[in-house]
Design an enzyme around this catalytic site. Structure first.
Site, PDB file in Angstrom:
ATOM      1  N   GLU A  11       0.859  -1.196   0.000  1.00 44.23           N
ATOM      2  CA  GLU A  11       0.000   0.000   0.000  1.00 44.23           C
ATOM      3  C   GLU A  11       0.889   1.238   0.000  1.00 44.23           C
ATOM      4  OE1 GLU A  11      -1.509   0.823   3.920  1.00 44.23           O
ATOM      5  OE2 GLU A  11      -3.314   1.825   3.158  1.00 44.23           O
ATOM      6  N   CYS A  55      -4.823  -2.919   3.015  1.00 41.02           N
ATOM      7  CA  CYS A  55      -4.554  -2.745   4.443  1.00 41.02           C
ATOM      8  C   CYS A  55      -5.748  -3.079   5.338  1.00 41.02           C
ATOM      9  CB  CYS A  55      -4.036  -1.335   4.702  1.00 41.02           C
ATOM     10  SG  CYS A  55      -3.248  -1.165   6.340  1.00 41.02           S
ATOM     11  N   LYS A  79      -9.416   2.144  -1.826  1.00 37.08           N
ATOM     12  CA  LYS A  79      -9.637   1.585  -0.486  1.00 37.08           C
ATOM     13  C   LYS A  79     -10.977   2.007   0.099  1.00 37.08           C
ATOM     14  CE  LYS A  79      -7.033   1.330   3.933  1.00 37.08           C
ATOM     15  NZ  LYS A  79      -5.727   1.730   4.514  1.00 37.08           N
TER      16      LYS A  79
END
Lengths: 314, 314
Positions: free
Chosen positions: B47, B172, B127
């Site tokens: 990430e 994540c 995300k």
């Protein structure tokens, strides 16, 4: 204010097909008293506690099948458990095969009840995720016929405020499905009670079946952690009528940590003091659902049952 | 037909605030070449690969903030990575901070792209689950300001058929949310690519923070197992500008087993040969979604964002 509760998982070793309800209830009473002597205020018994795990056989005689089911709870044979629990002031979770007369017909469910410290049945759950098959599979030494004997639970995943906590229940295979925990967590569940019978020959492939204990632990620990809830998981275990079922009953904290675990596959009581407020840290940080969940992105979970893959590349 | 793919997780050690894109791309090129030399056909980078993990600071100068973002991909500084990957015939996943002009305004996302072996960008993910806060918190040595710098992804959890597999991506904190994996599995995902930056001071409580590695592993292993998918998880790791971030990059099989794991918190390449057909056993038994899921019971997952507990006992 102290929000801890001492809980026991009362694992049961194998129950023979020939065992009577009276035989089994005597074992449950012994476990109940041991748990109480160790300070437990709530005892979790297994799934289908009162008999051998009959879905391993393909039975066709209705009378033979009915003999594994309860038509009332408590009934005459289980009443001593309720009376002793009330006398000791101990609540309990009990799994059993339920024969219900509903909607003008006979219905069969894989059921658990939550009984409070006054001996009152305060909650009932009927297993939603039935594993296995609805007809015998060729080449298996043990069948897995829950879909033949039961219909899926029709009560959803309710929770109850009882014994100072928000309690939820689920049964066996439910623990492998992340939706189970999440639906209860969205109702504030602080402790999830879970009984299971888990044979070590689920898939018939040793590469996978030899991971049965790992998969059990992984699913329960992830469910506890990702939903900031305690989980009390209790096995019926051991070599039961030639089928080997894992033990590994355990109590898991909202951190995902195993705080108590059975080491045998026989009757065994494990206990832990569960601080319900331990979850608060997780609920206000990483798993603050109200801040962090994004339900608009989850719609496929309810809109789709099986997977639909994108088309093949040309 | 062989349906295996050799995959690498290319973990990156700390990236200093002073590091240029050119510095970073040189490290990525070295990892790419090492992965290729070990047979990898697909490399997963972390990430926000191209800079230090800037959400640990509360920056207010727009120019300073913009310097951490990419306005095009590839841009002049990242083009050498694309060119070398194409030359070697290696696909990759790359996470970066994306500055987009959309809907007549400037938008910021925490983004990853999937690049195929011909160097084409075939997929983009933004995300969804942004952790942390939208304003600085008092008393923290490192802030956690993803909600300040980014808006939640607006692309859902898509999957792509590329390089012989159905590929999904997440980033994540997404890995802690069971919905992430499930939505992709319901689209047939066979391999999920995941980059992360995970500091070990998430909650500020040592009881919990000391479990950071365990929670990472638990979430990824459960997501892989419960969705019968491979997961390739790659860290940016180590002591980065005083913040300690876990490594533990890993490749996890549909069995939930970790088949490769990084042992340092520095630049480190790990590889595994991933048999996409390994998932078939799980998908036709325990996790045959079409037979076993019960979506009618899951509605709260989309109907409710935060929990609503039952009323207090009278």
């Amino acid at each position: 204010m102290d929000r801890a509760i001492v809980v026991a998982a009362a694992q049961m070793g194998p129950i023979a097909r020939s065992a009577t309800r009276k035989d089994v209830v005597l074992r449950l009473l012994a476990a109940l008293r041991q748990a109480h002597a160790r300070g437990a205020e709530l005892v979790v018994f297994p799934e289908l506690t009162l008999t051998t795990f009959f879905p391993r056989w393909h039975l066709t005689d209705p009378a033979e099948i009915d003999a594994f089911f309860e038509t009332e709870m408590p009934g005459p044979e289980t009443l001593p458990l309720f009376e002793e629990a009330r006398r000791l002031g101990v609540g309990f979770y009990l799994g059993y095969a339920e024969l219900a007369a509903e909607e003008g017909r006979t219905r069969r469910f894989n059921t658990s009840i939550l009984v409070d410290r006054a001996g009152r049945v305060v909650g009932k759950y009927r297993k939603v995720h039935l594993p296995g098959y609805d007809a015998p599979q060729a080449g298996r030494s043990s069948q897995h016929l829950e879909k033949y004997y039961f219909e899926p639970g029709n009560l959803g995943f309710p929770v109850w405020r009882s014994m100072g906590a928000v309690m939820g229940m689920c049964i066996c295979n439910d623990r492998r499905w992340a939706e189970t925990y999440r639906v209860m967590a969205l109702q504030g569940a602080e402790m999830i009670l879970l009984g299971y019978n888990t044979p070590d020959d689920h898939t018939g492939n040793f590469d996978s079946d030899s991971l049965t204990g790992f998969h059990h632990q992984l699913s329960v620990q992830a469910g506890a952690y990702q939903n900031s809830t305690w989980v009390v998981a209790t096995a019926k275990a051991g070599n039961e009528e030639g089928s080997r079922m894992i033990g590994q009953s355990m109590i898991v904290a909202p951190s995902g940590q195993i705080v108590a675990m059975a080491t045998t596959t026989d009757d065994e009581v494990i206990t832990a003091r569960c601080d319900l407020d331990m979850a608060a840290l997780y609920r206000r940080t990483i798993f603050d659902f109200a801040r962090h969940r994004e339900p608009d992105n989850y719609r496929l979970i309810v809109e789709r049952k099986g997977p639909v893959a994108p088309p093949q590349e040309p």
